[in-house]
Write an enzyme that holds these catalytic residues in place. Structure first.
Site, PDB file in Angstrom:
ATOM      1  N   ASP A  14       0.755  -1.256   0.000  1.00  0.00           N
ATOM      2  CA  ASP A  14       0.000   0.000   0.000  1.00  0.00           C
ATOM      3  C   ASP A  14       0.784   1.304   0.000  1.00  0.00           C
ATOM      4  OD1 ASP A  14      -1.607  -2.137   0.503  1.00  0.00           O
ATOM      5  OD2 ASP A  14      -2.436  -1.401   2.360  1.00  0.00           O
ATOM      6  N   ARG A  71       2.305   2.514  10.267  1.00  0.00           N
ATOM      7  CA  ARG A  71       1.164   2.441   9.343  1.00  0.00           C
ATOM      8  C   ARG A  71       1.255   3.568   8.300  1.00  0.00           C
ATOM      9  NH1 ARG A  71      -2.069  -1.628   8.601  1.00  0.00           N
ATOM     10  NH2 ARG A  71      -3.632  -0.132   7.931  1.00  0.00           N
ATOM     11  N   GLU A 122       3.474  -9.388  11.383  1.00  0.00           N
ATOM     12  CA  GLU A 122       3.097  -8.956  10.026  1.00  0.00           C
ATOM     13  C   GLU A 122       4.333  -8.564   9.216  1.00  0.00           C
ATOM     14  OE1 GLU A 122       0.363  -5.699  10.250  1.00  0.00           O
ATOM     15  OE2 GLU A 122      -0.262  -5.843   8.165  1.00  0.00           O
TER      16      GLU A 122
END
Ligand code: 9WN
Length: 441
Positions: free
Chosen positions: A173, A209, A410
């Site tokens: 992303d 993030r 992750e």
């Protein structure tokens, strides 16, 4: 190197069991409470090693949400978990599209199609061949419809290269490679729909993030899609973010190769699929290969230029056999440089998602530096294909080392190893299982 992995293998299976929703697996307990497209592909690859039924069901459930035009959505929403993620169906408004499937709720974009690769692995590992064949009879036309969708709707110039129209479609992303195309999007905040991020309330620090500026652009694009009722031609005319990338196209191309193999098992004519495979490989070579910096670039269709940001995606054409032997040697020399953690360097972990010497490196932020287990797994297949055995072993050993030392996280710091993102992440467990159990096979 052989490893004694018994205990970790049980733990990895435990992670997948913990995230099992009854007919599919969520990527993580809390941060990602729905079913995700390429996650389920990776999960099926891992489950295929020890639980044929579960692997088959993972993909069958995902394909129940296939749109009528063949598109496979990025997210299939879990009705019991609504309210826990952004954006959810109320924001996507996908029922505006005549192609929306019945009986499920989904997002309105897609993801890299790893599913034919997964289906072939399910078939190859199946203990019950008869059942696998039956399952394949049902799955094959769906996989074919997905690949046909890409060539029909995402390749308007018929180049053999598929575009993505949202960074979420890339699966990587906020990789630095999207910075320049995203900056070109002028967002007028007063016109942006109101939204609330849920990802920052799940215990993962904001610095790991994507940024708020990124999210504004993600939302801007979703708003554009729904305004056009998900009509691909209209979106193509107006969308400011249209990218042909080496990760997506290499996965699709490899998928074609595997789909053709499955088609032959079923006695189908696979001429068209073989042609797609060749055409996409050729097109990646002629439009994306960048000799000087030694990797495959993305092509920004809006800016009409190639953008040379060195990320792991630039090596992915190894997966589908696109690079010539000479190109593969050049790719290898970059993979073997300090930029991507060389074999002789024991202080880092392979393969960081972004150039370790790059200007935008952020070792703890999502796709801007950390090592991801799925990237390693995909590159492992590509390195083996070209006979780079030593490097392949290192990549595999680093997958195992990371999980052993830091758990099923992750993503991981390329220097320290430290664990980032959510814990109990399904594809980390599944792809760890794939490489751990291949040692026993
Ligand atoms: C948006 C589920 C997904 C992965 C992606 C990863 C992340 C979602 C998000 O999580 O993206 O799709 O909310 O950040 O980037 O690759 O499929 O694990």
């Amino acid at each position: 190197m052989r490893h004694d992995l018994g205990d970790l293998v049980s733990k990895a299976k435990g992670v997948l069991d913990g995230n099992w929703l009854g007919a599919s697996t969520k990527p993580a307990p809390d941060l990602y409470p729905h079913q995700w497209n390429w996650d389920s592909g990776f999960i099926a690859i891992g489950s295929a090693r020890y639980n044929q039924k579960r692997a088959q069901q993972e993909l069958s459930t995902l394909f129940k949400a296939q749109w009528k035009n063949g598109m496979l959505p990025q997210i299939v929403f879990n009705p019991d978990a609504l309210g826990g993620y952004f954006p959810e169906p109320d924001f996507w408004q996908c029922d505006l599209s005549p192609n929306y499937p019945e009986g499920v709720e989904t997002s309105g974009i897609t993801m890299p199609p790893v599913h034919a690769m997964a289906a072939l692995r399910i078939f190859e590992n199946a203990s019950d061949q008869q059942e696998a064949r039956q399952w394949l009879e049902d799955m094959y036309p769906k996989l074919l419809a997905l690949h046909a969708y890409f060539y029909r709707e995402r390749d308007p110039q018929k180049e053999g290269l598929i575009y993505i129209r949202h960074p979420w479609e890339s699966g990587m992303d906020n990789a630095p490679t999207w910075d320049s195309p995203l900056k070109a999007i002028r967002v007028d905040k007063s016109k942006l729909p109101a939204y609330e991020r849920k990802d920052l309330k799940k215990g993962v620090p904001a610095e790991q993030r994507p940024s708020h500026d990124d999210y504004d652009r993600y939302v801007y694009l979703v708003d554009l899609f729904r305004r056009h009722r998900y009509d691909e031609k209209a979106i193509y005319e107006e969308c400011p973010f249209l990218i042909q990338g080496p990760l997506f196209n290499a996965i699709l191309s490899k998928g074609n190769e595997d789909l053709a193999e499955l088609g032959r098992v079923l006695g189908k004519d696979v001429g068209q699929i073989e042609e797609w495979h060749q055409q996409t490989n050729r097109a990646m070579r002629s439009k994306m290969w960048h000799e000087e910096h030694g990797a495959y670039d993305i092509f920004d269709l809006r800016a009409d230029e190639r953008i040379g940001t060195l990320i792991a995606a630039g090596f992915m054409p190894l997966l589908s056999g696109a690079p010539t032997e000479d190109e593969a040697q050049v790719l290898y020399s970059i993979l073997e440089s300090k930029a991507f953690c060389s074999l002789s360097d024991e202080r880092c972990y392979s393969i960081p998602n972004y150039n370790l010497e790059g200007d935008f490196l952020d070792a703890s932020n999502y796709w801007r530096g950390p090592v991801w287990i799925n990237t390693n797994w995909l590159l492992l297949q590509g390195l083996r294909r070209y006979g780079f055995q030593e490097k392949a072993e290192r990549v595999k050993n680093d997958m195992i080392r990371l999980v052993k030392q830091f758990g099923f996280h992750e993503y991981f710091d390329p220097f320290e190893g430290a664990a980032y993102g959510t814990d109990n992440f399904s594809w980390t467990a599944a792809l760890f299982l794939d490489v751990a159990l291949e040692e026993e096979a």
